[in-house]
Design a protein around this motif. Sequence first.
Motif, PDB file in Angstrom:
ATOM      1  N   GLY A  97       3.322   1.956  -1.414  1.00 33.46           N
ATOM      2  CA  GLY A  97       4.763   1.702  -1.539  1.00 33.46           C
ATOM      3  C   GLY A  97       5.488   1.870  -0.214  1.00 33.46           C
ATOM      4  N   ASN A 144       0.996   3.861  -5.881  1.00 38.18           N
ATOM      5  CA  ASN A 144       2.219   3.476  -5.171  1.00 38.18           C
ATOM      6  C   ASN A 144       3.163   4.691  -5.202  1.00 38.18           C
ATOM      7  OD1 ASN A 144       4.829   2.529  -4.576  1.00 38.18           O
ATOM      8  ND2 ASN A 144       4.330   0.465  -5.280  1.00 38.18           N
ATOM      9  N   GLY A 150      -3.259   0.796 -11.265  1.00 43.22           N
ATOM     10  CA  GLY A 150      -3.162   0.771  -9.797  1.00 43.22           C
ATOM     11  C   GLY A 150      -1.811   1.205  -9.259  1.00 43.22           C
ATOM     12  N   GLY A 151      -0.746   1.019 -10.049  1.00 41.69           N
ATOM     13  CA  GLY A 151       0.594   1.415  -9.604  1.00 41.69           C
ATOM     14  C   GLY A 151       0.715   2.919  -9.393  1.00 41.69           C
ATOM     15  N   LYS A 163       0.829  -1.211   0.000  1.00 38.79           N
ATOM     16  CA  LYS A 163       0.000   0.000   0.000  1.00 38.79           C
ATOM     17  C   LYS A 163       0.866   1.265   0.000  1.00 38.79           C
ATOM     18  CE  LYS A 163      -4.290   1.673   1.667  1.00 38.79           C
ATOM     19  NZ  LYS A 163      -5.089   2.029   2.782  1.00 38.79           N
TER      20      LYS A 163
END
Length: 357
Positions: free
Chosen positions: A202, A291, A287-288, A200
């Motif tokens: 990062g 991060n 989704g990244g 979550k």
Amino acid sequence: MENYHVIGIMSGTSLDGVDLAYCRFTYNEGNWIYKILNTETVPYSDIWVQRLAGLTEVSAVEIIATDRAYGHYLGELVKAFVDRHQLQVDFVSSHGHTVFHQPQLHITFQVGSGAYLAAAAEAPTVCDFRTLDIALGGQGAPLVPIGDRLLFAEYDFCLNLGGISNISQEGQDRRLAFDISCCNMLLNPLAGQLGMPYDKNGDQARSGSFNQALFDRLNEPSYFSAPSPKSIGKEWADENSLRAIQESKAAVQDKLHTACHHMGYQIAQAVRQHADQQRGKLLLTGGGAFNSFLVEQIRHYLGPTFEVVVPEPELVNFKEALIFAFLGVLRWRQEPNCLQSVTGARHDNCGGAIYWN
Ligand SMILES: Nc1ncnc2c1ncn2[C@@H]1O[C@H](COP(=O)(O)OP(=O)(O)OP(=O)(O)O)[C@@H](O)[C@H]1O
Ligand SMILES: CC(=O)N[C@H]1[C@@H]2OC[C@@H](O2)[C@@H](O)[C@@H]1O[C@H](C)C(=O)O
């Protein structure tokens, strides 16, 4: 002026769930305008994760049975989505879930039978977007770039951070796009070792340290310097990046940290390699984009002349479902939806099978 109301369905390589996006597309004097009207992500049950992830190891009969069952499941999701929001739908446009992708063997295969989907959804369905491109000698991927061109022309680059990262941009006379590297499909299993589905924001990566040997090994594959057209499947990921991660003795947090550096570095290489000018505006989705440690690395390796734009969460999460809805519209209109400049096919083509329920 022509309007289309379409539900786009995407299941990405991260296997986090099914994205549904109900969208309107308007064609007016040569220009396309989109609006995302309703969205929903339906997380996969453990049973579906196991069944889809295990498909590379089962019999042909089980693959066919899953293709049907999963198509039926997607159709039921559509029906519930339509009933809940009382939607008027012209048709459904579904990517399916990729099981095999080895374009060098002329193979790409997505489960999620369009026939079963159309029957359960009680709506016409467009599906199987990649096979025609493969049959024409192309990679069958990435397909999103024509949507980037027609719907997101204000950006110089469109970068998506899903299970695999990919980039698309307008070259001098043609669209250029390719898969860059593994992204969440590398990070999620590491987070799993820490008991989390994903890292979550990062946070775990941020707490780790840089490991030069792992960084070098991750950057080793010749894929990274190969010219496009090129695309990545799970098969390549297992043989290369996932193996490098597995064989490293570094702590999990250090692996996450170093993998984010590797991704940021490769993304910057991909942008610079093709940028006419060493500057530009980059749309960041997938989704990244949540991060923040990974996004910091991308900004760091790109440098200050590139503006990285993270849009509202709805677009971050549903851009691929939106564009698959749009590829369905192009198929419906019998217009090209796969670009040979991207995939390497013999010519632009109009991929997708239509099932009328
Ligand atoms: N808050 C967050 N922090 C870090 N990572 C996140 C966060 N939210 C989502 N993610 C990552 O994004 C992933 C989901 O991204 P997305 O849905 O874009 O992938 P996908 O559709 O499977 O990919 P692909 O584009 O390869 O088809 C999650 O599995 C997770 O790794
Ligand atoms: C074969 C396949 O499913 N490829 C996906 C995957 O996920 C990201 C990357 O690898 C890209 O090539 C593609 O998806 C996007 C939606 C595309 O075709 O543009």
